[in-house]
Design a protein around this motif. Structure first.
Motif, PDB file in Angstrom:
ATOM      1  N   SER A  10      24.409  41.244  46.868  1.00 29.06           N
ATOM      2  CA  SER A  10      24.169  40.256  46.191  1.00 29.06           C
ATOM      3  C   SER A  10      23.076  39.310  47.272  1.00 29.06           C
ATOM      4  CB  SER A  10      25.302  38.993  46.117  1.00 29.06           C
ATOM      5  OG  SER A  10      25.056  37.763  45.622  1.00 29.06           O
ATOM      6  N   GLU A  11      23.190  39.395  48.350  1.00 29.87           N
ATOM      7  CA  GLU A  11      22.301  38.796  49.402  1.00 29.87           C
ATOM      8  C   GLU A  11      21.078  39.461  49.282  1.00 29.87           C
ATOM      9  OE1 GLU A  11      24.263  38.968  52.913  1.00 29.87           O
ATOM     10  OE2 GLU A  11      25.337  36.812  52.727  1.00 29.87           O
ATOM     11  N   GLU A  12      20.990  40.737  49.026  1.00 29.99           N
ATOM     12  CA  GLU A  12      19.836  41.640  49.067  1.00 29.99           C
ATOM     13  C   GLU A  12      19.129  41.385  47.815  1.00 29.99           C
ATOM     14  OE1 GLU A  12      21.505  45.488  49.503  1.00 29.99           O
ATOM     15  OE2 GLU A  12      21.410  45.496  52.031  1.00 29.99           O
ATOM     16  N   ARG A  13      19.914  41.484  46.704  1.00 26.06           N
ATOM     17  CA  ARG A  13      19.357  41.073  45.315  1.00 26.06           C
ATOM     18  C   ARG A  13      18.609  39.718  45.362  1.00 26.06           C
ATOM     19  NH1 ARG A  13      23.751  40.922  42.441  1.00 26.06           N
ATOM     20  NH2 ARG A  13      23.831  43.012  42.399  1.00 26.06           N
ATOM     21  N   TYR A  14      19.115  38.695  45.876  1.00 25.02           N
ATOM     22  CA  TYR A  14      18.645  37.388  46.190  1.00 25.02           C
ATOM     23  C   TYR A  14      17.554  37.253  46.862  1.00 25.02           C
ATOM     24  CZ  TYR A  14      18.090  32.423  47.053  1.00 25.02           C
ATOM     25  OH  TYR A  14      17.585  31.058  47.092  1.00 25.02           O
ATOM     26  N   ALA A  15      17.581  38.032  47.934  1.00 24.28           N
ATOM     27  CA  ALA A  15      16.355  38.102  48.933  1.00 24.28           C
ATOM     28  C   ALA A  15      15.145  38.735  48.330  1.00 24.28           C
ATOM     29  CB  ALA A  15      16.874  38.713  50.088  1.00 24.28           C
ATOM     30  N   LEU A  16      15.285  39.818  47.434  1.00 26.15           N
ATOM     31  CA  LEU A  16      14.381  40.477  46.699  1.00 26.15           C
ATOM     32  C   LEU A  16      13.780  39.595  45.525  1.00 26.15           C
ATOM     33  CD1 LEU A  16      12.939  43.093  46.480  1.00 26.15           C
ATOM     34  CD2 LEU A  16      14.669  43.862  44.607  1.00 26.15           C
ATOM     35  N   ALA A  17      14.658  38.975  44.941  1.00 29.91           N
ATOM     36  CA  ALA A  17      14.203  38.056  43.830  1.00 29.91           C
ATOM     37  C   ALA A  17      13.440  37.003  44.469  1.00 29.91           C
ATOM     38  CB  ALA A  17      15.386  37.641  43.040  1.00 29.91           C
ATOM     39  N   ALA A  18      13.956  36.417  45.597  1.00 30.68           N
ATOM     40  CA  ALA A  18      13.070  35.213  46.175  1.00 30.68           C
ATOM     41  C   ALA A  18      11.655  35.559  46.619  1.00 30.68           C
ATOM     42  CB  ALA A  18      13.565  34.734  47.205  1.00 30.68           C
TER      43      ALA A  18
ATOM     44  N   VAL B  92      46.616  48.991  52.828  1.00 31.84           N
ATOM     45  CA  VAL B  92      45.639  49.734  52.479  1.00 31.84           C
ATOM     46  C   VAL B  92      44.667  48.999  51.304  1.00 31.84           C
ATOM     47  CG1 VAL B  92      44.912  51.849  50.991  1.00 31.84           C
ATOM     48  CG2 VAL B  92      46.604  52.225  52.940  1.00 31.84           C
ATOM     49  N   GLY B  93      45.396  48.449  50.384  1.00 29.60           N
ATOM     50  CA  GLY B  93      44.725  47.501  49.377  1.00 29.60           C
ATOM     51  C   GLY B  93      43.890  46.392  50.033  1.00 29.60           C
ATOM     52  N   THR B  94      44.546  45.935  51.009  1.00 29.95           N
ATOM     53  CA  THR B  94      43.899  44.503  51.571  1.00 29.95           C
ATOM     54  C   THR B  94      42.832  45.193  52.244  1.00 29.95           C
ATOM     55  OG1 THR B  94      46.043  43.488  52.060  1.00 29.95           O
ATOM     56  CG2 THR B  94      43.992  42.853  53.604  1.00 29.95           C
ATOM     57  N   GLN B  95      42.670  46.130  53.164  1.00 28.85           N
ATOM     58  CA  GLN B  95      41.445  46.733  53.814  1.00 28.85           C
ATOM     59  C   GLN B  95      40.462  47.011  52.790  1.00 28.85           C
ATOM     60  OE1 GLN B  95      40.679  46.279  56.826  1.00 28.85           O
ATOM     61  NE2 GLN B  95      42.917  45.380  57.197  1.00 28.85           N
ATOM     62  N   LEU B  96      40.716  47.779  51.751  1.00 28.60           N
ATOM     63  CA  LEU B  96      39.819  48.159  50.773  1.00 28.60           C
ATOM     64  C   LEU B  96      39.278  46.981  49.970  1.00 28.60           C
ATOM     65  CD1 LEU B  96      41.606  51.594  49.466  1.00 28.60           C
ATOM     66  CD2 LEU B  96      39.359  51.182  50.735  1.00 28.60           C
ATOM     67  N   SER B  97      39.934  45.840  49.644  1.00 28.90           N
ATOM     68  CA  SER B  97      39.551  44.740  48.978  1.00 28.90           C
ATOM     69  C   SER B  97      38.483  43.875  49.903  1.00 28.90           C
ATOM     70  CB  SER B  97      40.796  43.849  48.656  1.00 28.90           C
ATOM     71  OG  SER B  97      41.683  44.282  47.781  1.00 28.90           O
ATOM     72  N   HIS B  98      38.674  43.882  51.060  1.00 30.70           N
ATOM     73  CA  HIS B  98      37.830  43.364  52.097  1.00 30.70           C
ATOM     74  C   HIS B  98      36.485  44.003  52.257  1.00 30.70           C
ATOM     75  CE1 HIS B  98      36.558  40.901  55.315  1.00 30.70           C
ATOM     76  NE2 HIS B  98      36.530  41.826  56.098  1.00 30.70           N
ATOM     77  N   LYS B  99      36.849  45.251  52.208  1.00 31.81           N
ATOM     78  CA  LYS B  99      35.336  46.201  52.169  1.00 31.81           C
ATOM     79  C   LYS B  99      34.661  45.843  51.099  1.00 31.81           C
ATOM     80  CE  LYS B  99      33.839  50.868  52.627  1.00 31.81           C
ATOM     81  NZ  LYS B  99      34.156  52.314  52.718  1.00 31.81           N
ATOM     82  N   ARG B 100      35.377  45.849  49.671  1.00 30.40           N
ATOM     83  CA  ARG B 100      34.725  45.851  48.596  1.00 30.40           C
ATOM     84  C   ARG B 100      33.930  44.306  48.539  1.00 30.40           C
ATOM     85  NH1 ARG B 100      39.009  48.767  46.353  1.00 30.40           N
ATOM     86  NH2 ARG B 100      39.963  46.914  45.673  1.00 30.40           N
ATOM     87  N   ALA B 101      34.565  43.571  49.100  1.00 35.74           N
ATOM     88  CA  ALA B 101      34.049  41.918  48.886  1.00 35.74           C
ATOM     89  C   ALA B 101      32.861  41.845  49.958  1.00 35.74           C
ATOM     90  CB  ALA B 101      35.205  41.015  49.254  1.00 35.74           C
ATOM     91  N   GLN B 102      33.080  42.609  51.047  1.00 36.80           N
ATOM     92  CA  GLN B 102      31.752  42.557  51.923  1.00 36.80           C
ATOM     93  C   GLN B 102      30.516  43.421  51.289  1.00 36.80           C
ATOM     94  OE1 GLN B 102      31.331  40.843  54.744  1.00 36.80           O
ATOM     95  NE2 GLN B 102      33.288  39.873  54.314  1.00 36.80           N
ATOM     96  N   GLU B 103      30.970  44.456  50.673  1.00 34.54           N
ATOM     97  CA  GLU B 103      29.841  45.412  50.011  1.00 34.54           C
ATOM     98  C   GLU B 103      28.983  44.530  48.911  1.00 34.54           C
ATOM     99  OE1 GLU B 103      31.814  48.660  49.064  1.00 34.54           O
ATOM    100  OE2 GLU B 103      31.312  49.981  50.962  1.00 34.54           O
ATOM    101  N   GLU B 104      30.023  43.714  48.184  1.00 38.26           N
ATOM    102  CA  GLU B 104      29.378  42.919  47.179  1.00 38.26           C
ATOM    103  C   GLU B 104      28.631  41.666  47.556  1.00 38.26           C
ATOM    104  OE1 GLU B 104      32.816  41.880  44.754  1.00 38.26           O
ATOM    105  OE2 GLU B 104      33.231  44.026  44.098  1.00 38.26           O
ATOM    106  N   LEU B 105      29.087  41.173  48.709  1.00 41.81           N
ATOM    107  CA  LEU B 105      28.138  40.147  49.227  1.00 41.81           C
ATOM    108  C   LEU B 105      27.114  40.552  49.901  1.00 41.81           C
ATOM    109  CD1 LEU B 105      27.895  37.103  50.372  1.00 41.81           C
ATOM    110  CD2 LEU B 105      29.062  37.900  52.402  1.00 41.81           C
ATOM    111  N   LYS B 106      26.920  41.740  50.480  1.00 44.07           N
ATOM    112  CA  LYS B 106      25.672  42.356  51.006  1.00 44.07           C
ATOM    113  C   LYS B 106      24.675  42.656  49.875  1.00 44.07           C
ATOM    114  CE  LYS B 106      23.597  46.037  53.742  1.00 44.07           C
ATOM    115  NZ  LYS B 106      24.297  47.079  54.508  1.00 44.07           N
TER     116      LYS B 106
END
Length: 276
Positions: free
Chosen positions: A135-143, A119-133
């Protein structure tokens, strides 16, 4: 990102199984909700803001596999992790569940240490993907806000991505510039081209902390515009550059006009003289 406890939905028709697993998860700080069947599963996921589903395969009326299919119609494996719970002798069901889109599985009787780890592994992976998305959206908006063109160079394959904005800064449509570095270098003024290549090479060798270069680039109508290109290399564990990415900013106005009077300056005069 939110700091609320992760919410887990346990779907199992066996009350004892639900309660035992729920208690263990709650002791670890998870918010747990439970359901005795897969009826109204999608509504429960939405109403309870569920982050992960523990889904029993063997249930009456609607099986866990049928429920999993419904979940995957609405949510990807990243958006809604699903861990199937099955008896040890149901290996065919496990294979089928993984084929449908289950993230992982547990076997009965459940080993709670293993369950908590998965359970911890799956939730950590989900959080990491959400944070990456995010971050990418924030960078694209800033650009977009900065109105810069972007480039991303895979040094291993020698393929470079130029954003639509980067191409528009040269007066080109998206399909008029390919994905090779030569597309960039051939547009650079011949008097600046070797210098730019040397500045890139110096950074790739580690001689400079980042790449930064002011140079002229040929616009579609044959005129030249001044650009400020910046970039940084990403290196492997041996320090070898494998990727380089950066931005391009049009600085023509500041280069060819006096900042106080906005009148053409000496640089513009020499540039025009050289074109004669």
């Amino acid at each position: 990102m939110t700091s609320r406890p992760s919410r887990i939905l346990i779907v199992d028709d066996n009350e004892m199984n639900r309660d035992m697993l729920a208690r263990r998860l709650e002791r670890k700080g998870y918010h747990v909700c439970a359901a005795a069947s897969a009826h109204e599963l999608m509504e429960r996921i939405k109403l309870d803001a569920v982050d992960l589903v523990l889904l029993d395969i063997e249930m009456p009326e609607i099986s866990g596999l049928e429920a999993l299919r419904e979940i995957r119609k609405m949510y990807s494996a990243i958006e809604m992790p699903v861990i199937m719970v099955t008896a040890r002798n149901q290996s065919e069901d496990i294979v089928q569940a993984l084929g449908i889109g289950a993230n992982d599985y547990l076997t009965k009787p459940v080993d709670f240490a293993v369950a908590l780890a998965r359970v911890g592994t799956q939730l950590s992976h989900k959080r990491a993907q959400e944070e990456l998305k995010e971050s990418e959206e924030r960078y694209a908006l800033a650009a977009r806000g900065a109105n810069d063109g972007l480039w991303d160079w895979n040094l291993s394959t020698n393929v470079i991505y130029f954003s639509a904005r980067w191409k528009a800064m040269l007066g080109c449509q998206d399909d008029e510039i390919g994905n090779k570095p030569e597309e960039w270098f051939e547009h650079i003024h011949e008097a600046d081209r070797d210098r730019v290549k040397e500045e890139i090479a110096a950074h790739q060798k580690g001689a400079t902390p980042h790449f930064e270069s002011e140079h002229r680039i040929r616009y579609r109508d044959g005129s030249f515009r001044w650009m400020l290109s910046r970039g940084v290399a990403i290196r492997d564990e041996h320090g070898k550059p494998v990727r380089m990415a950066g931005s391009q900013t049009d600085i023509t106005e500041g280069k060819v006009s006096d900042p106080l009077t906005s009148l053409p300056n000496r640089l513009l005069f020499l540039d025009r003289l050289g074109a004669l």
